[in-house]
Design an enzyme around this catalytic site. Structure first.
Site, short mmCIF file in Angstrom:
data_model
loop_
_atom_site.label_atom_id
_atom_site.label_comp_id
_atom_site.label_asym_id
_atom_site.label_seq_id
_atom_site.Cartn_x
_atom_site.Cartn_y
_atom_site.Cartn_z
N HIS A 284 37.21 85.44 63.41
CA HIS A 284 37.56 84.03 63.25
C HIS A 284 38.74 83.87 62.29
O HIS A 284 39.72 83.16 62.60
CB HIS A 284 36.33 83.27 62.73
CG HIS A 284 36.57 81.82 62.41
ND1 HIS A 284 35.93 80.79 63.05
CD2 HIS A 284 37.39 81.23 61.50
CE1 HIS A 284 36.35 79.63 62.56
NE2 HIS A 284 37.24 79.87 61.61
N GLU A 285 38.65 84.53 61.12
CA GLU A 285 39.72 84.36 60.12
C GLU A 285 41.04 84.95 60.61
O GLU A 285 42.10 84.36 60.40
CB GLU A 285 39.31 85.01 58.78
CG GLU A 285 38.11 84.37 58.10
CD GLU A 285 38.16 82.86 58.02
OE1 GLU A 285 39.27 82.30 57.93
OE2 GLU A 285 37.08 82.23 58.07
N GLY B 41 34.86 81.81 54.97
CA GLY B 41 36.14 82.49 54.88
C GLY B 41 37.25 81.47 54.90
O GLY B 41 37.01 80.27 55.11
N HIS C 68 43.09 82.81 62.88
CA HIS C 68 43.91 81.80 62.21
C HIS C 68 45.35 82.29 62.02
O HIS C 68 46.29 81.51 62.07
CB HIS C 68 43.34 81.46 60.83
CG HIS C 68 42.24 80.44 60.85
ND1 HIS C 68 42.46 79.12 61.19
CD2 HIS C 68 40.92 80.52 60.55
CE1 HIS C 68 41.32 78.45 61.09
NE2 HIS C 68 40.37 79.28 60.71
N GLN D 136 45.53 77.79 56.40
CA GLN D 136 44.67 76.62 56.22
C GLN D 136 45.00 75.84 54.95
O GLN D 136 44.65 74.67 54.83
CB GLN D 136 43.19 77.02 56.19
CG GLN D 136 42.69 77.48 57.55
CD GLN D 136 41.22 77.84 57.48
OE1 GLN D 136 40.84 78.92 57.06
NE2 GLN D 136 40.36 76.91 57.88
N CYS E 100 34.44 75.59 61.13
CA CYS E 100 35.72 75.91 60.49
C CYS E 100 36.08 74.75 59.57
O CYS E 100 35.91 73.59 59.95
CB CYS E 100 36.78 76.08 61.58
SG CYS E 100 38.42 76.47 60.92
N LEU E 101 36.57 75.08 58.38
CA LEU E 101 36.95 74.02 57.44
C LEU E 101 38.08 73.16 57.99
O LEU E 101 38.27 72.03 57.56
CB LEU E 101 37.34 74.63 56.09
CG LEU E 101 36.23 75.38 55.34
CD1 LEU E 101 36.78 76.01 54.07
CD2 LEU E 101 35.06 74.46 55.01
#
Ligand code: NI
Length: 175
Positions: free
Chosen positions: A142-143, A47, A146, A52, A100-101
């Site tokens: 999680h997303e 995701g 952010h 981000q 996470c990216l």
């Protein structure tokens, strides 16, 4: 196709609350979503949230059939979700590995609500309402975190299960 560099933990945008989207069906919103999907696919992310890639808007994308970064994860429906709200449907908390990216090369065990309902809008402004559990519920939480400036390490309770992927794998911790 526009791939954007993914901001990493420590960048101030990642700890800010993102702004509500007010206009739907715009070229700007469509372009943002296309860039997010392109970037997510190139990075093999499960995701991605708009902050981000440096855009402080309440937009997340997620979903895959098979994900090379999370090989044992079940498929998650491909979703574009705008101005999301998450409601827990149970008090049951499940632990699971996350990455996470924006925190490259690392993994940690994060407690998350095991069953949630998420609501929001699609890019044309249609309402979305979905019940999710397991990894699907985890990815959404999680997303959406952010968008409130929260990265998964802030959710970790047991730091013995947080570290670099190679080290965790070597130690047999990463399952
Ligand atoms: Ni993330």
């Amino acid at each position: 196709m526009a791939i954007h560099p993914v901001l990493r933990m420590g960048h101030p945008l990642l700890s800010q609350r993102a702004e509500e989207v007010r206009l739907f069906n715009t070229a700007e919103l469509d372009g943002l979503i296309r860039d997010m999907l392109d970037t997510m696919h190139v990075e093999n992310g499960a995701g991605l949230a708009a902050p981000q890639i440096g855009v402080s808007q309440r937009v997340v994308v997620f979903g895959f059939d098979q994900n090379p970064r999370y090989q044992d994860a079940p498929p998650v429906p491909r979703t574009v979700l705008i101005n999301p709200v998450i409601e827990p449907l149970t008090e049951t908390i499940e632990e699971g590995w996350e990455g996470c990216l924006s925190v490259p090369g690392m993994r940690g065990v994060v407690p998350r609500c095991s069953r949630v309902e998420y609501r929001g809008f699609d890019p044309s402004g249609e309402r979305i309402s979905v019940t999710a559990e397991g990894f699907h519920a985890r990815v959404v939480q999680h997303e959406c975190d952010h968008l409130d400036g929260i990265l998964y390490p802030q959710r970790i309770r047991d730091f013995s299960r947080f570290g670099f992927i190679e080290e965790l794998a070597e130690a047999g911790l990463l399952i």
